[in-house]
Design a protein around this motif. Structure first.
Motif, PDB file in Angstrom:
ATOM      1  N   VAL A  40       0.836  -1.205   0.000  1.00 47.36           N
ATOM      2  CA  VAL A  40       0.000   0.000   0.000  1.00 47.36           C
ATOM      3  C   VAL A  40       0.870   1.254   0.000  1.00 47.36           C
ATOM      4  CG1 VAL A  40      -1.721   1.318   1.285  1.00 47.36           C
ATOM      5  CG2 VAL A  40      -1.933  -1.163   1.106  1.00 47.36           C
ATOM      6  N   ARG A  41       1.960   1.219   0.809  1.00 46.83           N
ATOM      7  CA  ARG A  41       2.853   2.383   0.839  1.00 46.83           C
ATOM      8  C   ARG A  41       3.528   2.585  -0.517  1.00 46.83           C
ATOM      9  NH1 ARG A  41       3.762   0.757   6.237  1.00 46.83           N
ATOM     10  NH2 ARG A  41       5.620  -0.489   5.715  1.00 46.83           N
ATOM     11  N   THR A  42       3.875   1.477  -1.170  1.00 41.76           N
ATOM     12  CA  THR A  42       4.453   1.586  -2.518  1.00 41.76           C
ATOM     13  C   THR A  42       3.452   2.208  -3.480  1.00 41.76           C
ATOM     14  OG1 THR A  42       5.878  -0.331  -2.152  1.00 41.76           O
ATOM     15  CG2 THR A  42       5.424   0.273  -4.437  1.00 41.76           C
ATOM     16  N   LEU A  43       2.196   1.801  -3.356  1.00 37.00           N
ATOM     17  CA  LEU A  43       1.145   2.365  -4.207  1.00 37.00           C
ATOM     18  C   LEU A  43       0.987   3.861  -3.942  1.00 37.00           C
ATOM     19  CD1 LEU A  43      -0.873   1.263  -6.345  1.00 37.00           C
ATOM     20  CD2 LEU A  43      -2.578   1.171  -4.524  1.00 37.00           C
ATOM     21  N   GLU A  44       1.030   4.247  -2.675  1.00 37.30           N
ATOM     22  CA  GLU A  44       0.924   5.668  -2.329  1.00 37.30           C
ATOM     23  C   GLU A  44       2.103   6.460  -2.905  1.00 37.30           C
ATOM     24  OE1 GLU A  44      -1.251   6.866   1.567  1.00 37.30           O
ATOM     25  OE2 GLU A  44       0.172   5.294   2.087  1.00 37.30           O
ATOM     26  N   ARG A  45       3.310   5.867  -2.780  1.00 42.05           N
ATOM     27  CA  ARG A  45       4.485   6.559  -3.307  1.00 42.05           C
ATOM     28  C   ARG A  45       4.374   6.724  -4.822  1.00 42.05           C
ATOM     29  NH1 ARG A  45       9.773   4.222  -1.024  1.00 42.05           N
ATOM     30  NH2 ARG A  45       8.782   5.141   0.807  1.00 42.05           N
ATOM     31  N   ALA A  46       3.893   5.690  -5.485  1.00 42.43           N
ATOM     32  CA  ALA A  46       3.695   5.780  -6.931  1.00 42.43           C
ATOM     33  C   ALA A  46       2.670   6.866  -7.273  1.00 42.43           C
ATOM     34  CB  ALA A  46       3.244   4.435  -7.487  1.00 42.43           C
ATOM     35  N   ALA A  47       1.631   7.011  -6.422  1.00 44.25           N
ATOM     36  CA  ALA A  47       0.634   8.064  -6.639  1.00 44.25           C
ATOM     37  C   ALA A  47       1.269   9.449  -6.513  1.00 44.25           C
ATOM     38  CB  ALA A  47      -0.518   7.909  -5.648  1.00 44.25           C
ATOM     39  N   GLN A  48       2.210   9.599  -5.573  1.00 46.60           N
ATOM     40  CA  GLN A  48       2.915  10.878  -5.444  1.00 46.60           C
ATOM     41  C   GLN A  48       3.741  11.169  -6.696  1.00 46.60           C
ATOM     42  OE1 GLN A  48       5.146  10.335  -1.849  1.00 46.60           O
ATOM     43  NE2 GLN A  48       3.380  10.590  -0.514  1.00 46.60           N
ATOM     44  N   ILE A  49       4.421  10.112  -7.193  1.00 48.92           N
ATOM     45  CA  ILE A  49       5.204  10.280  -8.417  1.00 48.92           C
ATOM     46  C   ILE A  49       4.294  10.680  -9.580  1.00 48.92           C
ATOM     47  CG2 ILE A  49       6.582   9.058 -10.140  1.00 48.92           C
ATOM     48  CD1 ILE A  49       8.139   9.688  -7.643  1.00 48.92           C
ATOM     49  N   MET A  50       3.127  10.024  -9.657  1.00 49.14           N
ATOM     50  CA  MET A  50       2.175  10.369 -10.714  1.00 49.14           C
ATOM     51  C   MET A  50       1.707  11.810 -10.578  1.00 49.14           C
ATOM     52  SD  MET A  50       1.506   8.342 -13.170  1.00 49.14           S
ATOM     53  CE  MET A  50       0.148   9.380 -13.689  1.00 49.14           C
ATOM     54  N   GLY A  51       1.513  12.257  -9.330  1.00 47.35           N
ATOM     55  CA  GLY A  51       1.118  13.646  -9.110  1.00 47.35           C
ATOM     56  C   GLY A  51       2.163  14.611  -9.639  1.00 47.35           C
TER      57      GLY A  51
END
Length: 575
Positions: free
Chosen positions: A306-317
Motif C-alpha cells: 500500500v505504501r508503494t502504491l501511495e508513493r507511486a501516486a505521489q510520483i504520478m502527481g
C-alpha cells in the motif's frame, strides 16, 4: 569613508546570504541586495541553461514586463563576453556600442526597458562560470573601477550562496529519500530491498520523462496483479497486468475503492464478490484531485504494498503537475504569439518569424483562421482543445478578445471548419459553433474580425452547433448587426411569421414551397419537380401563400426581403 561603508555593506550582505536556503529566495535576495549596494537603476541575474544561453532568473527595478523573459544567446552581448572570459565587462551605451555582438531579440527588449549603461560580472563556482550578475542605468555613463570591483566581490559571495542553496536543495531531497527508506526498515530485508528497488525505479521514470503507462507497468512488475491509472475525471489513461496473474478488467473496476480513496485523500482497500482485492491510492496536489491508482490482486496487499502504491501516486502527481505546467506554458506562449500576429501592423518581422520557427511554426503558411465557442464549455476549455489541435498541425492557438482562436495551414476554409467542428464536438461533448476564414496576404486581424462577426450572427440566428465559413454568412453579416437581435426578430416576424404560423396550424409546407420557388427562379415546373409534387399541387400552395401574405409578395419590394428571410430561416434551422 565611502569605501568603508561599501565594504561594511558588502560583508553584512554576504553574512545575510549565508542564512538563506531556498534557491528562489537566494536569487531574489542576491539581486535585491546587489541593487541596494551598487545603486544603479536596475539589477538582474541570469543563469546559463543547457544550451549555453543566459536566462534571466531574478531582477530588481525593471519597468518592462517583457524584459523579465530576457535570454542572451551564447557569444552575444555583454553577458556573452562575461561568460566567455570569466571577467567583468561593461559598456556605457549598449545599443550604440559595436564592441560586443548584438542579438535582435535581446535588443528589442532593451529599448522599452530604457537600458543604456550595462555592467556584467561573472558568477563563479570554482573555475566554472554559472551565470552573470548585471547592473544597469538608463543614462549613458562609464562604470568606475571601484563599482566594478564592488559588484565583482558581491558576485563572488553570491555565487557561494547560490551554490550552497543548490547543495541544500539536493541534500534536503536526499534526506527525504533517506527518511522514506528508513520507514521500510521494520520490514524483512527482502521487503526492504524490494521497496528500495521500486523507489529507485519510480525515480528513474521521473528522470527519464516517463508517463502513466511506465508507472503502471513498473507497479505490475513489482506488485504483480493488475494496475489501472485514472485521470481526474475517472477515465482510464493507462493499464497493465502481470503475465499469468489476475485478468485485466474490461470496465472500470471497483469504483468503491477509488471513491473511498478520493474521499480520504490517501488510500482505501475493498474486496468484491469474486474475492478480488482492490487497493486504490488517490493522486493529489494539495486539495486538488488529479486521479487515482488502483491495484487489483487475488490476495490482500501487505502494508508495504500500500505504501508503494501511495508513493507511486505521489510520483504520478509530480508527473501530472509537470505535464500541466509545460502545457500551460506552451499554451501561454502560443497565445501571446497568436495575439501579436492578429494585432501587429508588421506581423511577419524577422524576430517574430524566428520565434515561430523555434516552435515549429511557419508564419507564412498560416492561411486559415478559426474561431470557436460553446455555450456549454468555458472559453479556456475550448482554447485548450484548439491548442492541442494546433500542435499537431503546425499552427497557433489561444484566446483573443474573448474568443478561442486558431491559426493553421488549413488550405480550404470549408473543409477546415467541418474538421475542427467535428473534433471539438467529439471532444467537448457539447454543441459548438466554429467559423473558418481564409487569410489573404497575411491579414490575420481582418480574418479574425470577419470570423468573429459571423460567429455573432450565428448566435443571433440561434445556430448553436455548426461548422461554417464566414463566406457562407457574408451577405447576411453585411445586412444585420448581431448586436441588434431585436431588429432581426422583428424582421422575421414581419416576413415569415404568418407563413410559419400557418404551416404549424394546418401542417402545410408553405415555407418549404416558397424556398424552393425562389431557388428555382420562380420556374413552376422545376419547383414542382424539386418538391416532388404535381404542378396543380404547387399552384394551390402558391394560392394559399397569396391568401396569407397578399398578392404582392412576388413584387421586388416584397420579394427580396422575403427571400432573405427564407435564407436566414434555412441557416437558423439547418434546413
Amino acid at each position: 569613508m565611502r569605501r568603508e561603508r561599501e565594504l561594511s555593506s558588502l560583508y553584512a550582505t554576504a553574512r545575510s546570504l549565508t542564512a538563506l536556503g531556498e534557491i528562489d529566495v537566494v536569487l531574489d535576495s542576491i539581486v535585491r541586495q546587489a541593487h541596494e549596494l551598487i545603486g544603479t537603476d536596475f539589477t538582474y541575474l541570469s543563469l546559463l541553461d543547457d544550451d549555453g544561453e543566459l536566462v534571466l532568473q531574478a531582477s530588481e527595478g525593471l519597468i518592462s514586463s517583457s524584459f523579465s523573459a530576457a535570454r542572451v544567446p551564447a557569444g552575444t552581448g555583454v553577458g556573452g563576453r562575461v561568460i566567455a572570459t570569466g571577467a567583468p565587462a561593461w559598456v556605457s551605451n549598449y545599443l550604440a556600442t559595436q564592441d560586443v555582438p548584438h542579438h535582435d531579440a535581446f535588443d528589442d527588449l532593451v529599448l522599452p526597458e530604457g537600458m543604456v549603461a550595462l555592467l556584467g560580472v561573472p558568477l563563479l563556482v570554482g573555475e566554472e562560470v554559472v551565470g552573470a550578475l548585471f547592473a544597469a542605468d538608463r543614462t549613458e555613463r562609464p562604470f568606475e573601477h571601484d563599482e566594478v570591483a564592488l559588484l565583482s566581490a558581491f558576485a563572488d559571495h553570491a555565487a557561494v550562496a547560490l551554490n550552497n542553496a543548490r547543495l541544500y536543495a539536493e541534500s534536503r531531497s536526499a534526506l527525504a529519500e533517506l527518511q522514506a527508506a528508513y520507514r521500510t526498515i521494520e520490514q524483512q530485508v527482502a521487503v526492504v530491498e524490494r521497496a528500495q528497488s521500486v523507489h529507485e525505479s519510480l525515480t528513474g521514470v521521473v528522470l527519464k520523462g516517463g508517463g502513466a503507462a511506465e508507472v503502471a507497468q513498473l507497479l505490475v512488475d513489482h506488485l504483480q496483479g493488475a494496475v489501472t491509472v485514472f485521470d481526474r475525471t475517472g477515465a482510464v489513461i493507462a493499464q497493465g497486468r502481470h503475465e499469468g496473474g489476475v485478468k485485466q478488467p474490461d470496465r472500470r473496476p471497483s469504483p468503491d475503492a477509488v471513491e473511498q480513496a478520493r474521499r480520504s485523500g490517501r488510500w482505501a482497500t475493498t474486496t468484491d464478490s469474486t474475492g478480488l482485492w482492490h487497493s486504490a491510492a488517490t493522486i493529489q496536489a494539495g486539495d486538488t484531485h488529479l486521479g487515482a491508482l488502483l491495484l487489483t490482486r487475488e490476495h490482500e496487499p501487505a502494508p508495504i504494498d500500500v505504501r508503494t502504491l501511495e508513493r507511486a501516486a505521489q510520483i504520478m502527481g509530480l508527473l501530472i503537475l509537470k505535464e500541466t505546467a509545460v502545457a500551460e506554458a506552451e499554451e501561454r506562449v502560443s497565445g501571446e504569439l497568436l495575439t501579436e500576429l492578429l494585432v501587429s501592423t508588421t506581423p511577419t518581422n524577422p524576430t517574430r518569424r524566428a520565434r515561430a520557427q523555434a516552435r515549429g511554426v511557419d508564419i507564412t503558411a498560416l492561411d486559415t483562421l478559426v474561431v470557436a465557442e460553446s455555450t456549454g464549455r468555458t472559453l479556456s476549455e475550448v482554447s485548450r482543445r484548439l491548442h492541442a489541435l494546433s500542435t499537431s498541425h503546425g499552427g497557433l492557438a489561444g484566446e483573443h478578445l474573448g474568443r478561442a482562436t486558431l491559426l493553421l495551414a488549413g488550405g480550404d476554409a470549408e473543409t477546415t471548419a467541418e474538421t475542427v467542428h467535428a473534433r471539438l464536438r467529439r471532444e467537448l461533448g457539447t454543441p459548438v459553433r466554429v467559423v473558418a476564414e481564409s487569410v489573404v496576404d497575411g491579414a490575420w486581424g481582418r480574418a479574425f474580425d470577419r470570423a468573429s462577426r459571423c460567429c455573432d450572427l450565428m448566435a443571433t440566428l440561434g445556430v448553436t452547433d455548426q461548422g461554417a465559413t464566414a463566406e457562407q454568412y457574408a451577405m447576411f453579416a453585411l445586412l444585420f448587426d448581431p448586436d441588434r437581435a431585436d431588429d432581426l426578430d422583428r424582421f422575421f416576424a414581419d416576413s415569415l411569421a404568418p407563413l410559419l404560423a400557418y404551416d404549424t396550424r394546418r401542417s402545410t409546407q408553405l415555407v418549404a414551397t416558397l424556398t424552393a420557388y425562389f431557388q428555382h427562379g420562380g420556374n413552376l415546373t422545376r419547383t414542382a419537380a424539386a418538391l416532388h409534387v404535381h404542378l396543380n399541387t404547387l399552384l394551390k400552395r402558391l394560392e394559399r401563400v397569396d391568401s396569407v401574405l397578399g398578392d404582392d409578395w412576388r413584387t421586388p419590394d416584397h420579394g427580396l426581403p422575403l427571400q432573405v428571410a427564407l435564407r436566414l430561416h434555412a441557416l437558423r434551422t439547418g434546413a
